[in-house]
Design an enzyme around this catalytic site. Sequence first.
Site, PDB file in Angstrom:
ATOM      1  N   ALA A  85       0.858  -1.183   0.000  1.00  0.00           N
ATOM      2  CA  ALA A  85       0.000   0.000   0.000  1.00  0.00           C
ATOM      3  C   ALA A  85       0.893   1.232   0.000  1.00  0.00           C
ATOM      4  O   ALA A  85       2.076   1.130   0.347  1.00  0.00           O
ATOM      5  CB  ALA A  85      -0.864   0.025   1.267  1.00  0.00           C
ATOM      6  N   HIS A 508      10.996  -8.545  11.029  1.00  0.00           N
ATOM      7  CA  HIS A 508      12.075  -7.555  11.011  1.00  0.00           C
ATOM      8  C   HIS A 508      13.219  -8.010  10.089  1.00  0.00           C
ATOM      9  O   HIS A 508      14.371  -8.037  10.504  1.00  0.00           O
ATOM     10  CB  HIS A 508      12.612  -7.314  12.429  1.00  0.00           C
ATOM     11  CG  HIS A 508      11.666  -6.570  13.315  1.00  0.00           C
ATOM     12  ND1 HIS A 508      11.857  -6.432  14.673  1.00  0.00           N
ATOM     13  CD2 HIS A 508      10.516  -5.901  13.053  1.00  0.00           C
ATOM     14  CE1 HIS A 508      10.865  -5.727  15.198  1.00  0.00           C
ATOM     15  NE2 HIS A 508      10.036  -5.395  14.236  1.00  0.00           N
ATOM     16  N   HIS A 551      12.344  -1.620  17.265  1.00  0.00           N
ATOM     17  CA  HIS A 551      11.688  -2.166  16.082  1.00  0.00           C
ATOM     18  C   HIS A 551      12.278  -1.404  14.905  1.00  0.00           C
ATOM     19  O   HIS A 551      13.021  -0.469  15.079  1.00  0.00           O
ATOM     20  CB  HIS A 551      10.187  -1.985  16.197  1.00  0.00           C
ATOM     21  CG  HIS A 551       9.608  -2.745  17.365  1.00  0.00           C
ATOM     22  ND1 HIS A 551       8.465  -3.480  17.280  1.00  0.00           N
ATOM     23  CD2 HIS A 551      10.043  -2.888  18.636  1.00  0.00           C
ATOM     24  CE1 HIS A 551       8.209  -4.045  18.445  1.00  0.00           C
ATOM     25  NE2 HIS A 551       9.149  -3.696  19.297  1.00  0.00           N
TER      26      HIS A 551
HETATM   27  P1  FAD Z   1       8.112  -1.123   3.222  1.00  0.00           P
HETATM   28  O1  FAD Z   1       7.546  -0.116   4.136  1.00  0.00           O
HETATM   29  O2  FAD Z   1       7.549  -2.483   3.227  1.00  0.00           O
HETATM   30  O3  FAD Z   1       8.004  -0.509   1.755  1.00  0.00           O
HETATM   31  C1  FAD Z   1       8.166  -1.250   0.578  1.00  0.00           C
HETATM   32  C2  FAD Z   1       7.126  -0.785  -0.428  1.00  0.00           C
HETATM   33  O4  FAD Z   1       7.480  -1.274  -1.719  1.00  0.00           O
HETATM   34  C3  FAD Z   1       5.727  -1.311  -0.133  1.00  0.00           C
HETATM   35  O5  FAD Z   1       4.815  -0.245  -0.180  1.00  0.00           O
HETATM   36  C4  FAD Z   1       5.479  -2.309  -1.252  1.00  0.00           C
HETATM   37  O6  FAD Z   1       4.143  -2.454  -1.613  1.00  0.00           O
HETATM   38  C5  FAD Z   1       6.317  -1.737  -2.364  1.00  0.00           C
HETATM   39  N1  FAD Z   1       6.752  -2.722  -3.359  1.00  0.00           N
HETATM   40  C6  FAD Z   1       7.318  -3.923  -3.137  1.00  0.00           C
HETATM   41  N2  FAD Z   1       7.602  -4.520  -4.310  1.00  0.00           N
HETATM   42  C7  FAD Z   1       7.215  -3.664  -5.290  1.00  0.00           C
HETATM   43  C8  FAD Z   1       7.279  -3.721  -6.701  1.00  0.00           C
HETATM   44  N3  FAD Z   1       7.810  -4.757  -7.350  1.00  0.00           N
HETATM   45  N4  FAD Z   1       6.789  -2.670  -7.393  1.00  0.00           N
HETATM   46  C9  FAD Z   1       6.268  -1.598  -6.757  1.00  0.00           C
HETATM   47  N5  FAD Z   1       6.194  -1.494  -5.415  1.00  0.00           N
HETATM   48  C10 FAD Z   1       6.676  -2.519  -4.692  1.00  0.00           C
HETATM   49  N6  FAD Z   1       8.406  -1.760  13.074  1.00  0.00           N
HETATM   50  C11 FAD Z   1       8.294  -0.907  14.096  1.00  0.00           C
HETATM   51  O7  FAD Z   1       9.130  -0.013  14.219  1.00  0.00           O
HETATM   52  N7  FAD Z   1       7.306  -1.033  15.034  1.00  0.00           N
HETATM   53  C12 FAD Z   1       6.375  -2.015  14.973  1.00  0.00           C
HETATM   54  O8  FAD Z   1       5.498  -2.095  15.824  1.00  0.00           O
HETATM   55  C13 FAD Z   1       6.465  -2.928  13.896  1.00  0.00           C
HETATM   56  N8  FAD Z   1       5.558  -3.909  13.769  1.00  0.00           N
HETATM   57  C14 FAD Z   1       5.523  -4.635  12.631  1.00  0.00           C
HETATM   58  C15 FAD Z   1       4.450  -5.487  12.420  1.00  0.00           C
HETATM   59  C16 FAD Z   1       4.316  -6.150  11.221  1.00  0.00           C
HETATM   60  C17 FAD Z   1       3.135  -7.059  10.992  1.00  0.00           C
HETATM   61  C18 FAD Z   1       5.295  -5.991  10.206  1.00  0.00           C
HETATM   62  C19 FAD Z   1       5.172  -6.714   8.897  1.00  0.00           C
HETATM   63  C20 FAD Z   1       6.392  -5.166  10.428  1.00  0.00           C
HETATM   64  C21 FAD Z   1       6.507  -4.468  11.620  1.00  0.00           C
HETATM   65  N9  FAD Z   1       7.536  -3.558  11.841  1.00  0.00           N
HETATM   66  C22 FAD Z   1       7.482  -2.748  12.929  1.00  0.00           C
HETATM   67  C23 FAD Z   1       8.628  -3.388  10.864  1.00  0.00           C
HETATM   68  C24 FAD Z   1       8.573  -2.103  10.035  1.00  0.00           C
HETATM   69  O9  FAD Z   1       7.252  -1.661   9.847  1.00  0.00           O
HETATM   70  C25 FAD Z   1       9.256  -2.346   8.684  1.00  0.00           C
HETATM   71  O10 FAD Z   1      10.543  -2.861   8.907  1.00  0.00           O
HETATM   72  C26 FAD Z   1       9.404  -1.080   7.859  1.00  0.00           C
HETATM   73  O11 FAD Z   1       8.165  -0.438   7.716  1.00  0.00           O
HETATM   74  C27 FAD Z   1       9.981  -1.433   6.503  1.00  0.00           C
HETATM   75  O12 FAD Z   1      10.141  -0.301   5.720  1.00  0.00           O
HETATM   76  P2  FAD Z   1      10.732  -0.415   4.245  1.00  0.00           P
HETATM   77  O13 FAD Z   1      10.784   0.940   3.693  1.00  0.00           O
HETATM   78  O14 FAD Z   1      11.984  -1.208   4.289  1.00  0.00           O
HETATM   79  O15 FAD Z   1       9.686  -1.312   3.433  1.00  0.00           O
END
Ligand code: FAD
Length: 571
Positions: A85, A508, A551
């Site tokens: 999303a 994580h 986290h």
């Molecule tokens: P993301 O935020 O996942 O962003 C990646 C984006 O890329 C997504 O929007 C995805 O849809 C998009 N994407 C992927 N592939 C493609 C593609 N091929 N083409 C176009 N778009 C694509 N952290 C905390 O600090 N506190 C918490 O309480 C916590 N609880 C958690 C609970 C759950 C259930 C989960 C799953 C994680 C939790 N985390 C928590 C971890 C934290 O939220 C994540 O580590 C962090 O948000 C990851 O950020 P990111 O930018 O690496 O990836």
Amino acid sequence: KSDSTYDYIVVGGGTSGLVVANRLSEQKDTTVLVIEAGGSVYNNPNVTNTLGYGQAFGTEIDWAYETTAQEYAGGSSQVVRAGKALGGTSTINGMAYLRAQAAQIDAWETIGNKGWNWKNLLPYFKKSEKFQDPANYPFLEGSGVAFDPASHGFTGPVKVGWSSTQLTDGLAQKLNATYQHLDVPVPYNRDANSGDMVGYSVYPKTVDADLNIREDAARAYYYPYQNRTNLHVWLNTHANKITWKDGHEATADGVEVTLSNGEKTVVKATREVILAAGALKSPVLLELSGVGNPQILSKHGIATKINLPTVGENLQDQMNNGLKFESKKTHPSDKSASYVAYPSADQLFPNSTALGAELLRKLPAYAAQVASANGNITKARDIYRFFKVQYDLIFKDEIPVAEILLSASGAAYSSEYWGSVPFSRGSIHLSSADPTAPAIIDPKYFMLDFDLHAQAQAARFIRDIFKTEPFADMAGAETTPGLSTVAAGADDKAWSTFIYSKYRSNFHPITTAGMLPKELGGVVDTSLKVYGTSNVRVVDASVMPFQVCGHLQSTVYAVAERAADIIKEQQ
Ligand code: FAD
């Protein structure tokens, strides 16, 4: 759309991607496109509800990645959740806002990432944050919340604090008293976000305290800025691979995407392509683009553009288990607790010194085991260096070795817990040249016995909490796993049956495109540029070289903020 050209393309409109897109588009003459596979969840109650943790799981906004059968942990596979999303995983996560122990970020520099240390990252933690002072929210009276103003930012985009759903019935104080009565007390920590996490705290969340709704990356970094004419977002658009400039070794000139109507097209980038698709997607996108291990790529008919065999290696996650107890009192179901304990090795392990000495002796064998289990793509000597840094963090710097979350609802107390810094390392690789095919994700949960020991010891520690006053008097019997399933005094082996059958990913995952020196198996350099490319970066949880004890999201926001400054400086 097909002939569009932008200065920067950000792949993934998630937690990191929206930070980078926002900051780059502050420059009015710079055009930025965000490609996001999911849609808007602005009005999705599974996202906004501050008591709705888990409601989005298994819905269309959850990638629900699946691991391979986990051979060291009973053989079942695990679901690793991630948000699909605008806002990414910040739209479905547990909202906990908890950073790292300062020494853990300093370790990023120790391993060879010059300039990446706590002192340099703290301003970016603050830059991303809009802390909401609890004094302005009378509904928090009795909740036990506290903070240190010097550790927080008050003018950034991400709202952090506590909302009206915070439990206020004095449980926080009783739990604190219990921690102080343990044989080895876990001290009260006023603010776990100061760089010193050890202790018991009432932690803040990513929440809008005025509206009582979840604060996610889109609400913080996108919606208030969506009228910028140079900031573009393509929703429901799947990025398939990077396209490369003709005649140049490894200069990206765009991204191949599949639009929401199923049409494939290439969108052009004149400056950079920034992968921010998350730790379980960005490495796969690199492989689909020809960046990775030639042996793996050739199996799927992908020509190697850059020989970088450690793409997708070094995958680290944590493992989450839970214990439950009856409560003598019935607790409100429209409130939630945010109570965390972070014990250090001395506080968690009764024999910490001997355990440390034993672990130190085992590290070379651990490193060899990890290397061999991963086909020796990462080298045992490099893994040993990572392990030695991790060992020093645990036994010299005394970082937390476990996280214990405690909550109360209805007539029950529940605890989720995990060892903070498992040593096991796995991998993620593509399974096919088809960009929509699921990847092969193998975290190798519980490969090393220290990881099981920490997980079992954390469970014993929770049992101790419920034997200690005042909690002992407030709780009834243990219902999960229960003493008939795991006897009092059970050893690690006896605990393992319960742990392996009930654990889940702690969601994580990190280090799949690790920021490390190239000679240690790194995928990106200290400017988060992929080795061997002139203009491709990874900015998301993939780059974090070591697990953090908080986290991930607060550190992900801070790293992305710093990345945006680095990109601006280098343009
Ligand atoms: P993301 O935020 O996942 O962003 C990646 C984006 O890329 C997504 O929007 C995805 O849809 C998009 N994407 C992927 N592939 C493609 C593609 N091929 N083409 C176009 N778009 C694509 N952290 C905390 O600090 N506190 C918490 O309480 C916590 N609880 C958690 C609970 C759950 C259930 C989960 C799953 C994680 C939790 N985390 C928590 C971890 C934290 O939220 C994540 O580590 C962090 O948000 C990851 O950020 P990111 O930018 O690496 O990836």
